[in-house]
Each structure stands twice: as structure tokens, then as C-alpha cells.
Design an enzyme around this catalytic site. Structure first.
Site, PDB file in Angstrom:
ATOM      1  N   ILE A   1     -55.906  86.751  23.415  1.00  0.00           N
ATOM      2  CA  ILE A   1     -54.602  87.187  22.909  1.00  0.00           C
ATOM      3  C   ILE A   1     -53.824  87.983  23.952  1.00  0.00           C
ATOM      4  CG2 ILE A   1     -53.409  88.348  20.986  1.00  0.00           C
ATOM      5  CD1 ILE A   1     -55.243  86.062  20.049  1.00  0.00           C
TER       6      ILE A   1
ATOM      7  N   LYS B   1     -52.433 100.533   9.865  1.00  0.00           N
ATOM      8  CA  LYS B   1     -51.343 100.854  10.808  1.00  0.00           C
ATOM      9  C   LYS B   1     -50.438  99.639  10.998  1.00  0.00           C
ATOM     10  CE  LYS B   1     -52.150 100.624  15.542  1.00  0.00           C
ATOM     11  NZ  LYS B   1     -51.193  99.787  16.268  1.00  0.00           N
ATOM     12  N   ASN B   2     -51.053  98.478  11.245  1.00  0.00           N
ATOM     13  CA  ASN B   2     -50.246  97.318  11.614  1.00  0.00           C
ATOM     14  C   ASN B   2     -49.558  96.669  10.421  1.00  0.00           C
ATOM     15  OD1 ASN B   2     -50.810  97.833  14.223  1.00  0.00           O
ATOM     16  ND2 ASN B   2     -52.374  96.242  14.453  1.00  0.00           N
TER      17      ASN B   2
ATOM     18  N   ASP C   1     -49.051 100.025  23.725  1.00  0.00           N
ATOM     19  CA  ASP C   1     -50.278 100.053  24.509  1.00  0.00           C
ATOM     20  C   ASP C   1     -50.147  99.276  25.811  1.00  0.00           C
ATOM     21  OD1 ASP C   1     -51.637 101.528  22.639  1.00  0.00           O
ATOM     22  OD2 ASP C   1     -52.146  99.753  21.470  1.00  0.00           O
TER      23      ASP C   1
ATOM     24  N   ASP D   1     -58.199  93.347  18.233  1.00  0.00           N
ATOM     25  CA  ASP D   1     -58.206  94.809  18.087  1.00  0.00           C
ATOM     26  C   ASP D   1     -59.614  95.373  17.877  1.00  0.00           C
ATOM     27  OD1 ASP D   1     -55.517  94.782  18.452  1.00  0.00           O
ATOM     28  OD2 ASP D   1     -55.003  94.960  16.330  1.00  0.00           O
TER      29      ASP D   1
ATOM     30  N   ARG E   1     -44.513  99.659  20.117  1.00  0.00           N
ATOM     31  CA  ARG E   1     -43.995  98.297  20.117  1.00  0.00           C
ATOM     32  C   ARG E   1     -43.599  97.842  18.710  1.00  0.00           C
ATOM     33  NH1 ARG E   1     -44.150  93.312  23.066  1.00  0.00           N
ATOM     34  NH2 ARG E   1     -44.511  91.570  21.665  1.00  0.00           N
TER      35      ARG E   1
HETATM   36  N1  EPU Z   1     -46.221  86.984  22.675  1.00  0.00           N
HETATM   37  C1  EPU Z   1     -45.335  86.316  23.458  1.00  0.00           C
HETATM   38  N2  EPU Z   1     -44.036  86.253  23.049  1.00  0.00           N
HETATM   39  C2  EPU Z   1     -43.610  86.834  21.905  1.00  0.00           C
HETATM   40  C3  EPU Z   1     -44.534  87.519  21.108  1.00  0.00           C
HETATM   41  C4  EPU Z   1     -45.850  87.596  21.514  1.00  0.00           C
HETATM   42  O1  EPU Z   1     -45.698  85.775  24.510  1.00  0.00           O
HETATM   43  O2  EPU Z   1     -42.415  86.736  21.589  1.00  0.00           O
HETATM   44  C5  EPU Z   1     -47.621  87.093  23.131  1.00  0.00           C
HETATM   45  C6  EPU Z   1     -47.967  88.538  23.452  1.00  0.00           C
HETATM   46  O3  EPU Z   1     -47.608  88.844  24.785  1.00  0.00           O
HETATM   47  C7  EPU Z   1     -49.450  88.568  23.222  1.00  0.00           C
HETATM   48  C8  EPU Z   1     -49.653  87.549  22.092  1.00  0.00           C
HETATM   49  O4  EPU Z   1     -48.486  86.755  22.065  1.00  0.00           O
HETATM   50  O5  EPU Z   1     -50.120  88.123  24.367  1.00  0.00           O
HETATM   51  C9  EPU Z   1     -49.892  88.179  20.725  1.00  0.00           C
HETATM   52  O6  EPU Z   1     -48.781  88.941  20.349  1.00  0.00           O
HETATM   53  P1  EPU Z   1     -48.380  89.222  18.833  1.00  0.00           P
HETATM   54  O7  EPU Z   1     -46.908  89.107  18.737  1.00  0.00           O
HETATM   55  O8  EPU Z   1     -49.214  88.376  17.929  1.00  0.00           O
HETATM   56  O9  EPU Z   1     -48.840  90.723  18.679  1.00  0.00           O
HETATM   57  P2  EPU Z   1     -47.954  91.971  18.303  1.00  0.00           P
HETATM   58  O10 EPU Z   1     -47.163  91.690  17.088  1.00  0.00           O
HETATM   59  O11 EPU Z   1     -47.280  92.487  19.492  1.00  0.00           O
HETATM   60  C10 EPU Z   1     -49.770  92.930  16.689  1.00  0.00           C
HETATM   61  C11 EPU Z   1     -50.494  94.220  16.561  1.00  0.00           C
HETATM   62  C12 EPU Z   1     -51.512  94.364  17.663  1.00  0.00           C
HETATM   63  C13 EPU Z   1     -52.477  93.188  17.567  1.00  0.00           C
HETATM   64  C14 EPU Z   1     -51.697  91.883  17.649  1.00  0.00           C
HETATM   65  C15 EPU Z   1     -52.566  90.652  17.485  1.00  0.00           C
HETATM   66  C16 EPU Z   1     -48.861  95.673  15.578  1.00  0.00           C
HETATM   67  C17 EPU Z   1     -48.016  96.869  15.710  1.00  0.00           C
HETATM   68  N3  EPU Z   1     -49.560  95.331  16.645  1.00  0.00           N
HETATM   69  O12 EPU Z   1     -49.109  92.994  17.943  1.00  0.00           O
HETATM   70  O13 EPU Z   1     -52.221  95.580  17.418  1.00  0.00           O
HETATM   71  O14 EPU Z   1     -53.401  93.262  18.607  1.00  0.00           O
HETATM   72  O15 EPU Z   1     -50.695  91.848  16.618  1.00  0.00           O
HETATM   73  O16 EPU Z   1     -53.268  90.699  16.299  1.00  0.00           O
HETATM   74  O17 EPU Z   1     -48.948  95.070  14.526  1.00  0.00           O
HETATM   75  C18 EPU Z   1     -53.460  97.487  17.976  1.00  0.00           C
HETATM   76  O18 EPU Z   1     -53.341  97.846  16.807  1.00  0.00           O
HETATM   77  O19 EPU Z   1     -54.258  98.032  18.782  1.00  0.00           O
HETATM   78  C19 EPU Z   1     -52.635  96.372  18.463  1.00  0.00           C
HETATM   79  C20 EPU Z   1     -52.409  96.142  19.738  1.00  0.00           C
END
Ligand code: EPU
Length: 419
Positions: free
Chosen positions: A324, A17-18, A113, A302, A89
Site C-alpha cells: 500500500i 481514528k480512521n 505520517d 496499519d 492527511r
Molecule cells: N493513492 C494515490 N492516489 C490517490 C489516493 C491514494 O496514489 O489519490 C495511493 C497512496 O499514495 C497510497 C495508497 O494509494 O500509496 C493508499 O492510499 P489510501 O487513499 O487508500 O489511504 P488514505 O486514505 O490516505 C487511509 C488511512 C491510513 C491507511 C490507509 C490504507 C486515514 C486517515 N488514513 O489512508 O491510515 O493506512 O487508508 O488503509 O483513514 C494510519 O492510521 O496509520 C494510516 C496511515
């Protein structure tokens, strides 16, 4: 579902998915037809398909065959539909490609989420370094750039997965060289790099914490196979151990789950890595383990709810630390209803042994919490009813069917509940 059965047999893991959601966004970087395979049959792919259609792409999906065709016009739209974007997101991933290709992108502040505050400052700071002007106008993030983005050196405050992906997709079409330091190293990012490289992008350091991108004028659309979903694979692996089962996880890439499989072995699992997947066997009650989530190659956030579910039926006390997200422990309230002995404190949870979990009604608050509750229900006495299972549909294809094939006593009662 009624607990007490062991999971045994084979399950096939689809594409991640991601990864696929970002590969879909990357298709916007080139006019023409992108063909993706190993596409999971999940809700988020449907929502992202609609986001792309709203931008003028023609998306055709063979859900059963796991194939997706995306025909992108010469000039895709620049405004992503707010209602859809708020549902996932990952849709923020269209920001980089659109500002790079069209000089403008409008994306509503995304949803997804309910697992934390999830800011976008790292995306915004990076795009600004590349020469975009980024503003929020009435709840919509607007990025603009007159002419081409300019390559720059960007040091991320945190190795954000989404920000790394957005900046990569912006950098491949920027003028000159972009360096992303402290980049996220998740296998899904290496997958995106592979597709961008096949499209004609010039990227050095894929899969490492420093990405060096030499911008090119134009990219071409390609065919690409999505990397296998390590979180889905890990979920079945934990289920096998919890239920004292024996599951062959086909297409599961053990190399992407090194720390997870190491932890499961510490907890008592036998893991046998094969050419096309790996087999997990559980015998007797698992031993407790401590787990700390961290960006890849650390233990993935995750799989946190699933591991807490495992710990709740393990022998001994364990300490789980989430680094995280700030709200992933909401899941613990639901697990507690099943009788788990949990105490949360800040970003830690202490899980003490319980004689038995006992089935009752619980609610999935996000995709992984839903999976964790199903795993707990598999080992609970009596009937467990999980509601709001649409969250599980966001990330797990054929979850109920796969669990049934593996021997679980589980059925879907309606769109809103599974028992
Ligand atoms: N963060 C910031 N500022 C930003 C970006 C992120 O503070 O500009 C913080 C977030 O608030 C969070 C942390 O950094 O606390 C991690 O965020 P990240 O950007 O790494 O995650 P994401 O891209 O929003 C993806 C996956 C998530 C997975 C995370 C970490 C997708 C669609 N989502 O999220 O997947 O948990 O990376 O590996 O790729 C899931 O599949 O259940 C899921 C939540």
C-alpha cells in the site's frame, strides 16, 4: 519501558481514528448538530476539531465520555486552515463535503505520517468526473463547481480509502446517480455509509466494491456511534501473542480482523471470539508467518510494523510484503537498533529469528511504527526508550495507561519520550 512482562487482563477498544475523522468531515454536509459517540481521545480528533472550527462549526468535546458535538452553520467556510491540514492527511476529507455543499473547497495539500508519497490524483479525477474544476494554487488544492455536482460513473484506479470517502460524500448531494467502482471496502467506509444513510443519503452497496449513490437535495444532521478501531484491537492482539499473554479485547470486532486473527492463530495464538470482543492467548514462542498487506479484506498495512515486531521474535524466517505505501519500512531501521535481524528489498522484508531483542533508544516515525516499537520493547531485554511518542498519541488513546493496566512496565517520561 522494561521488557519481560506479559500482557494480561482486559482492554477496551474505542471508536476508530480512521472512521471518526471522516464522520467529523461528513457533519459538514448538513446544517445543525451532529453528535458522535465512541470518539477516541486522540490527538488527531483535536486537530480535526480545529479544522472544523476554522470552517465555522462549533465543536464541543467530552473527551472522557467519548462524545463530540459539532454544530454546523447554514454556510460553513470553504477554506481549511493550511497549518492544521498539513498535520493530518485525513483533513482532505472536507474537500468532498464542502464542494458538494458550498460549490467550493480550498484545502492545503495535506500532511500526516511520513510513510510514502500519498498522491491525491484519484480524489481529483473523481471530483472532476462529478463536474468540479480542481486546481492547485500555491500549495492549496482548490475545487470549484458552478451549481450542483453531477452524478457520474467513476472507476477508481486503486481502491483508495480517502478517495472513496471523498467521492461518497460528494456524491450524496450530487444531482442524479453516482457509481463508484473498485471502491475501498474498509469497515470505516461502511461506517461512513451508515451515517450518511441515517442523514438521508441514498447509498446502495455499503461495504462492497461498487457503491451506487442517488443524490439528494439536502441532508439532516444525526447522532452516530463510531465503529470500533480494528487497528487498535489488532495491536493489543499482537501484543498478547508476543508476550505470551492473555488479553480480552473488549468491543474488538473479530469480523473486521478475520485475516489478522487467522494469521495470529497460524502463529500459535488461541483466539476466542465473544459477543463483545475477543480474547487472545499466547503460549511459548510464536511461529513465523508470511504476511502480504492489501486493501480490505486483505491484511491491513496499519498493522505492518506491529507484525514485523512479532516476526522479529518468532521461530523461523518470515517474508513480509507491503503493497500500500512506499515508505513504511523506515520502521525497520529502528527495530534493527533493538537487535532484530531484518533485510528489506523493495516492498519486501525478510525477518530472521533473533535470540533476544535488546532495549535501547528508538524513534517513532509514525503512529503505527510507534506502536510496533512499544510492542518490541515489551519483549526486549532491559530498557527501551521510544521518542517522538506524539505520533502514538495521534491514534492510540490511553496507550501507556492501558499497557500499564495489562501489566507492562512502561511509563511516560515527558511529552517527547516514553521509557
Ligand atoms: N493513492 C494515490 N492516489 C490517490 C489516493 C491514494 O496514489 O489519490 C495511493 C497512496 O499514495 C497510497 C495508497 O494509494 O500509496 C493508499 O492510499 P489510501 O487513499 O487508500 O489511504 P488514505 O486514505 O490516505 C487511509 C488511512 C491510513 C491507511 C490507509 C490504507 C486515514 C486517515 N488514513 O489512508 O491510515 O493506512 O487508508 O488503509 O483513514 C494510519 O492510521 O496509520 C494510516 C496511515
Amino acid at each position: 519501558m522494561t521488557g519481560g512482562t506479559r500482557l494480561a487482563g482486559e482492554v477496551a477498544v474505542p471508536g476508530a481514528k480512521n472512521s471518526v475523522l471522516k464522520l467529523m468531515a461528513a457533519s459538514l454536509l448538513a446544517a445543525g448538530r451532529t453528535m458522535l459517540s465512541a470518539v477516541p481521545d486522540i490527538l488527531d480528533v483535536s486537530v480535526m476539531s480545529k479544522v472544523l472550527a476554522g470552517l465555522g462549526a462549533t465543536v464541543e468535546r467530552d473527551a472522557a465520555g467519548g462524545r463530540l458535538s459539532i454544530e454546523v452553520p447554514q454556510a460553513p467556510g470553504v477554506a481549511a486552515d493550511g497549518e492544521l491540514v498539513r498535520q493530518i492527511r485525513a483533513s482532505v476529507a472536507v474537500l468532498g463535503p464542502l464542494v458538494a455543499r458550498r460549490g467550493e473547497a480550498r484545502v492545503a495539500l495535506p500532511g500526516g505520517d511520513a510513510i510514502g508519497s500519498r498522491a491525491l490524483d484519484i480524489h481529483v479525477n473523481g471530483l472532476t468526473k462529478l463536474g468540479a474544476l480542481v486546481d492547485v494554487e500555491s500549495g492549496v488544492l482548490v475545487a470549484r463547481c458552478s451549481g450542483r455536482l453531477q452524478g457520474a460513473s467513476i472507476w477508481l484506479d486503486f481502491p483508495s480509502v480517502g478517495a472513496t470517502e471523498n467521492l461518497l460524500m460528494a456524491g450524496v448531494l450530487a444531482k442524479g446517480t453516482t457509481v463508484i467502482d473498485n471502491a475501498a471496502q474498509e469497515p470505516e467506509i461502511a461506517d461512513l455509509c451508515a451515517m450518511l444513510t441515517a442523514m438521508g443519503g441514498r447509498i446502495d452497496g455499503a461495504g462492497s466494491s461498487t457503491l451506487i449513490i442517488d443524490g439528494v437535495d439536502q441532508l439532516t444532521s444525526v447522532e452516530h456511534r463510531t465503529v470500533a478501531d480494528r487497528i487498535v484491537a489488532g495491536t493489543y492482539a499482537i501484543g498478547a501473542l508476543m508476550t505470551g499473554g492473555d488479553v480480552l479485547i473488549r468491543h474488538g470486532q473479530a469480523a473486521h480482523l478475520s485475516i489478522v486473527l487467522e494469521k495470529l492463530v497460524q502463529a500459535g495464538a488461541e483466539v476466542d471470539v465473544r459477543d463483545d470482543g475477543f480474547r487472545v492467548v499466547g503460549r511459548g514462542q510464536p511461529r513465523s508467518i508470511d504476511v502480504v498487506t492489501l486493501p480490505y479484506p486483505g491484511f491491513p498495512t496499519d498493522l505492518l510494523p506491529q507484525i514485523i515486531a512479532l516476526e522479529s521474535v518468532s521461530r523461523g524466517t518470515s517474508l513480509i510484503t507491503e503493497n500500500i505505501f512506499d515508505s513504511r519500512f523506515a520502521f525497520c531501521r529502528e527495530l534493527h537498533k533493538l537487535g532484530a535481524d531484518l533485510r528489506t528489498d523493495g516492498h519486501h522484508v525478510i525477518v530472521r529469528p533473533t535470540a533476544r531483542l535488546s532495549g535501547t533508544r528508538v524513534t517513532a516515525s509514525d503512529v503505527r511504527a510507534g506502536a510496533g516499537l512499544v510492542l518490541a520493547g515489551l519483549v526486549a531485554d532491559g530498557v527501551t526508550e521510544v521518542s517522538d511518542v506524539h505520533h502514538i498519541d495521534r491514534g492510540y488513546a490511553r496507550f501507556v495507561e492501558n499497557m500499564t493496566d495489562l501489566g507492562a512496565d512502561i511509563r511516560r517520561v515527558s511529552d517527547r519520550a516514553v521509557a
